[in-house]
Design a protein around this motif. Structure first.
Motif, PDB file in Angstrom:
ATOM      1  N   LYS A  71      52.972  40.714  36.571  1.00  0.00           N
ATOM      2  CA  LYS A  71      53.580  41.850  37.251  1.00  0.00           C
ATOM      3  C   LYS A  71      52.527  42.927  37.055  1.00  0.00           C
ATOM      4  CE  LYS A  71      58.147  40.758  35.247  1.00  0.00           C
ATOM      5  NZ  LYS A  71      59.098  41.269  34.339  1.00  0.00           N
ATOM      6  N   GLY A  72      52.510  43.955  38.043  1.00  0.00           N
ATOM      7  CA  GLY A  72      51.684  44.902  37.993  1.00  0.00           C
ATOM      8  C   GLY A  72      52.181  46.097  39.086  1.00  0.00           C
ATOM      9  N   THR A  73      51.080  47.204  39.309  1.00  0.00           N
ATOM     10  CA  THR A  73      51.718  48.134  40.297  1.00  0.00           C
ATOM     11  C   THR A  73      50.998  47.823  41.455  1.00  0.00           C
ATOM     12  OG1 THR A  73      51.909  49.496  38.442  1.00  0.00           O
ATOM     13  CG2 THR A  73      51.765  50.689  40.684  1.00  0.00           C
ATOM     14  N   ILE A  74      51.518  47.832  42.567  1.00  0.00           N
ATOM     15  CA  ILE A  74      51.537  47.668  44.090  1.00  0.00           C
ATOM     16  C   ILE A  74      50.129  48.711  44.162  1.00  0.00           C
ATOM     17  CG2 ILE A  74      51.783  47.930  46.449  1.00  0.00           C
ATOM     18  CD1 ILE A  74      54.857  46.951  45.609  1.00  0.00           C
ATOM     19  N   GLY A  75      49.004  48.053  44.865  1.00  0.00           N
ATOM     20  CA  GLY A  75      47.899  48.941  45.224  1.00  0.00           C
ATOM     21  C   GLY A  75      46.890  48.900  44.244  1.00  0.00           C
ATOM     22  N   TYR A  76      47.277  48.484  42.874  1.00  0.00           N
ATOM     23  CA  TYR A  76      46.141  48.324  41.813  1.00  0.00           C
ATOM     24  C   TYR A  76      46.228  46.979  41.290  1.00  0.00           C
ATOM     25  CZ  TYR A  76      46.816  53.169  41.629  1.00  0.00           C
ATOM     26  OH  TYR A  76      46.918  54.624  42.123  1.00  0.00           O
ATOM     27  N   ASP A 111      48.420  54.861  50.098  1.00  0.00           N
ATOM     28  CA  ASP A 111      48.406  55.908  51.270  1.00  0.00           C
ATOM     29  C   ASP A 111      48.623  55.370  52.541  1.00  0.00           C
ATOM     30  OD1 ASP A 111      47.305  57.857  53.030  1.00  0.00           O
ATOM     31  OD2 ASP A 111      46.679  59.112  51.340  1.00  0.00           O
ATOM     32  N   GLU A 112      49.556  56.177  53.251  1.00  0.00           N
ATOM     33  CA  GLU A 112      50.174  55.659  54.697  1.00  0.00           C
ATOM     34  C   GLU A 112      48.829  55.637  55.523  1.00  0.00           C
ATOM     35  OE1 GLU A 112      52.127  59.722  56.439  1.00  0.00           O
ATOM     36  OE2 GLU A 112      53.249  58.632  55.059  1.00  0.00           O
ATOM     37  N   ASP A 116      46.933  47.186  57.305  1.00  0.00           N
ATOM     38  CA  ASP A 116      46.569  45.717  56.949  1.00  0.00           C
ATOM     39  C   ASP A 116      45.166  45.696  57.079  1.00  0.00           C
ATOM     40  OD1 ASP A 116      49.024  45.171  56.279  1.00  0.00           O
ATOM     41  OD2 ASP A 116      49.630  44.192  58.457  1.00  0.00           O
ATOM     42  N   ARG A 117      44.566  46.498  58.254  1.00  0.00           N
ATOM     43  CA  ARG A 117      43.285  46.498  58.566  1.00  0.00           C
ATOM     44  C   ARG A 117      42.272  46.953  57.650  1.00  0.00           C
ATOM     45  NH1 ARG A 117      42.741  47.215  64.627  1.00  0.00           N
ATOM     46  NH2 ARG A 117      44.507  48.779  64.093  1.00  0.00           N
ATOM     47  N   ILE A 118      42.773  48.377  57.322  1.00  0.00           N
ATOM     48  CA  ILE A 118      41.968  49.225  56.389  1.00  0.00           C
ATOM     49  C   ILE A 118      42.598  49.393  54.938  1.00  0.00           C
ATOM     50  CG2 ILE A 118      42.937  51.066  57.326  1.00  0.00           C
ATOM     51  CD1 ILE A 118      39.092  50.772  56.784  1.00  0.00           C
ATOM     52  N   ASN A 119      41.815  49.321  53.958  1.00  0.00           N
ATOM     53  CA  ASN A 119      42.527  49.679  52.794  1.00  0.00           C
ATOM     54  C   ASN A 119      41.450  50.679  51.989  1.00  0.00           C
ATOM     55  OD1 ASN A 119      40.399  48.301  51.570  1.00  0.00           O
ATOM     56  ND2 ASN A 119      41.621  46.192  51.427  1.00  0.00           N
ATOM     57  N   LEU A 120      41.761  51.178  50.667  1.00  0.00           N
ATOM     58  CA  LEU A 120      40.913  52.131  50.054  1.00  0.00           C
ATOM     59  C   LEU A 120      39.810  51.382  49.873  1.00  0.00           C
ATOM     60  CD1 LEU A 120      40.791  54.795  48.532  1.00  0.00           C
ATOM     61  CD2 LEU A 120      41.963  53.877  46.797  1.00  0.00           C
ATOM     62  N   HIS A 121      39.522  49.911  49.306  1.00  0.00           N
ATOM     63  CA  HIS A 121      38.211  49.773  49.124  1.00  0.00           C
ATOM     64  C   HIS A 121      37.461  49.605  50.473  1.00  0.00           C
ATOM     65  CE1 HIS A 121      35.261  46.330  47.903  1.00  0.00           C
ATOM     66  NE2 HIS A 121      35.491  45.922  49.226  1.00  0.00           N
ATOM     67  N   ASN A 122      37.984  49.164  51.607  1.00  0.00           N
ATOM     68  CA  ASN A 122      37.282  49.352  52.989  1.00  0.00           C
ATOM     69  C   ASN A 122      36.940  50.369  53.701  1.00  0.00           C
ATOM     70  OD1 ASN A 122      37.435  46.182  52.939  1.00  0.00           O
ATOM     71  ND2 ASN A 122      39.126  46.277  54.282  1.00  0.00           N
ATOM     72  N   PHE A 123      37.621  51.566  53.207  1.00  0.00           N
ATOM     73  CA  PHE A 123      37.613  52.850  53.512  1.00  0.00           C
ATOM     74  C   PHE A 123      36.373  53.406  52.830  1.00  0.00           C
ATOM     75  CE2 PHE A 123      38.669  57.404  52.395  1.00  0.00           C
ATOM     76  CZ  PHE A 123      38.483  58.038  53.639  1.00  0.00           C
ATOM     77  N   VAL A 124      36.314  53.286  51.573  1.00  0.00           N
ATOM     78  CA  VAL A 124      34.955  53.801  51.050  1.00  0.00           C
ATOM     79  C   VAL A 124      33.674  52.881  51.270  1.00  0.00           C
ATOM     80  CG1 VAL A 124      34.251  54.007  48.767  1.00  0.00           C
ATOM     81  CG2 VAL A 124      36.265  54.616  49.116  1.00  0.00           C
ATOM     82  N   SER A 125      33.923  51.544  51.169  1.00  0.00           N
ATOM     83  CA  SER A 125      32.937  50.715  51.830  1.00  0.00           C
ATOM     84  C   SER A 125      32.257  51.363  53.020  1.00  0.00           C
ATOM     85  CB  SER A 125      33.255  49.200  51.674  1.00  0.00           C
ATOM     86  OG  SER A 125      32.265  48.558  51.816  1.00  0.00           O
ATOM     87  N   ASN A 126      33.145  51.096  53.844  1.00  0.00           N
ATOM     88  CA  ASN A 126      32.412  51.702  55.363  1.00  0.00           C
ATOM     89  C   ASN A 126      31.829  52.983  55.284  1.00  0.00           C
ATOM     90  OD1 ASN A 126      33.648  49.122  56.376  1.00  0.00           O
ATOM     91  ND2 ASN A 126      35.464  50.265  57.208  1.00  0.00           N
ATOM     92  N   ALA A 127      32.040  53.824  54.432  1.00  0.00           N
ATOM     93  CA  ALA A 127      31.471  55.176  54.477  1.00  0.00           C
ATOM     94  C   ALA A 127      30.237  55.139  53.565  1.00  0.00           C
ATOM     95  CB  ALA A 127      32.559  56.245  53.776  1.00  0.00           C
ATOM     96  N   LEU A 128      29.908  54.295  52.796  1.00  0.00           N
ATOM     97  CA  LEU A 128      28.784  54.221  51.796  1.00  0.00           C
ATOM     98  C   LEU A 128      27.658  53.721  52.537  1.00  0.00           C
ATOM     99  CD1 LEU A 128      30.192  52.523  48.626  1.00  0.00           C
ATOM    100  CD2 LEU A 128      29.502  55.061  48.985  1.00  0.00           C
ATOM    101  N   PRO A 129      26.440  54.378  52.346  1.00  0.00           N
ATOM    102  CA  PRO A 129      26.192  55.527  51.488  1.00  0.00           C
ATOM    103  C   PRO A 129      26.115  56.892  52.141  1.00  0.00           C
ATOM    104  CG  PRO A 129      23.911  54.625  51.894  1.00  0.00           C
ATOM    105  CD  PRO A 129      24.968  53.750  52.610  1.00  0.00           C
ATOM    106  N   ASP A 130      25.941  56.782  53.658  1.00  0.00           N
ATOM    107  CA  ASP A 130      25.519  57.931  54.490  1.00  0.00           C
ATOM    108  C   ASP A 130      26.658  58.940  54.677  1.00  0.00           C
ATOM    109  OD1 ASP A 130      22.819  56.952  54.566  1.00  0.00           O
ATOM    110  OD2 ASP A 130      23.327  55.725  56.435  1.00  0.00           O
TER     111      ASP A 130
END
Length: 192
Positions: A71-76, A111-112, A116-130
């Motif tokens: 069990k755990g919390t969705i998203g984490y 976050d709404e 499916d194609r973008i999640n928090l991990h990908n959102f940040v990864s795509n912005a790094l480092p610039d």
């Protein structure tokens, strides 16, 4: 930035201790913001061990009883927990990475804006480092100003660690020992 980094290091120390600090490995299994407690000095403590599992030091750290429902919390919760009943320290590393991403971007993994194609991990990864300053919590920008290259570099480093923690494949994730070492290095740069 400084206080968030201190809290991130406190949490990393706690998880590192659970994983490596005793004869048995303890897997928290539900690391999320509401399970982080701050005392009057804003020292972070990890709480709510209701889903924690103790893994015998005799077994490899990824094994546990297959009769346990994860069990755990969705998203984490780590993605592998949806297909396997095996708890692991890598699952805690994933949750820590998501927590760290949220701390510095002020965006929840549920976050709404994420699909499916973008999640928090990908959102940040795509912005790094610039483009790091475009995705961090706006309060960090006003707190330190947009012109501090040292702050930008440190934020990019912290978020890179968070991305390394929250990789989809468990074996590709950084260990909590390495997280603590890297976050300390960032702290040392900031305080120079």
């Amino acid at each position: 930035m400084f206080q968030r980094l201190k809290i991130a290091i406190d949490i990393a120390h706690a998880i590192e201790y659970l994983h490596y600090g005793t004869d048995s490995t303890i897997v928290h299994s539900d690391l999320k913001p509401s399970n982080i407690l701050l005392d009057h000095d804003l020292t972070a403590h990890v709480g709510d061990f209701g889903l924690a599992k103790i893994i015998s030091s005799i077994l490899p750290v990824h094994e546990s009883s297959s009769s346990i429902t994860i069990k755990g919390t969705i998203g984490y919760v780590a993605p592998e927990y949806s297909t396997s009943y095996m708890v692991s320290i890598q699952g805690d590393v994933y949750s820590y990475g998501i927590l760290l991403l949220e701390m510095f971007t002020k965006k929840r993994p549920t976050d709404e804006a994420f699909s499916d194609r973008i999640n928090l991990h990908n959102f940040v990864s795509n912005a790094l480092p610039d483009h790091v300053m475009e995705i961090v919590d706006p309060f960090i920008q006003t707190e330190h100003g947009m012109n501090s290259n040292k702050i930008k570099d440190c934020l990019a480093s912290v978020l890179s660690i968070a991305v390394a923690c929250s990789r989809t494949v468990p074996r590709d994730r950084i260990s909590m020992k390495d997280v603590v070492i890297e976050l300390r290095k960032i702290r040392d740069v900031l305080y120079r």
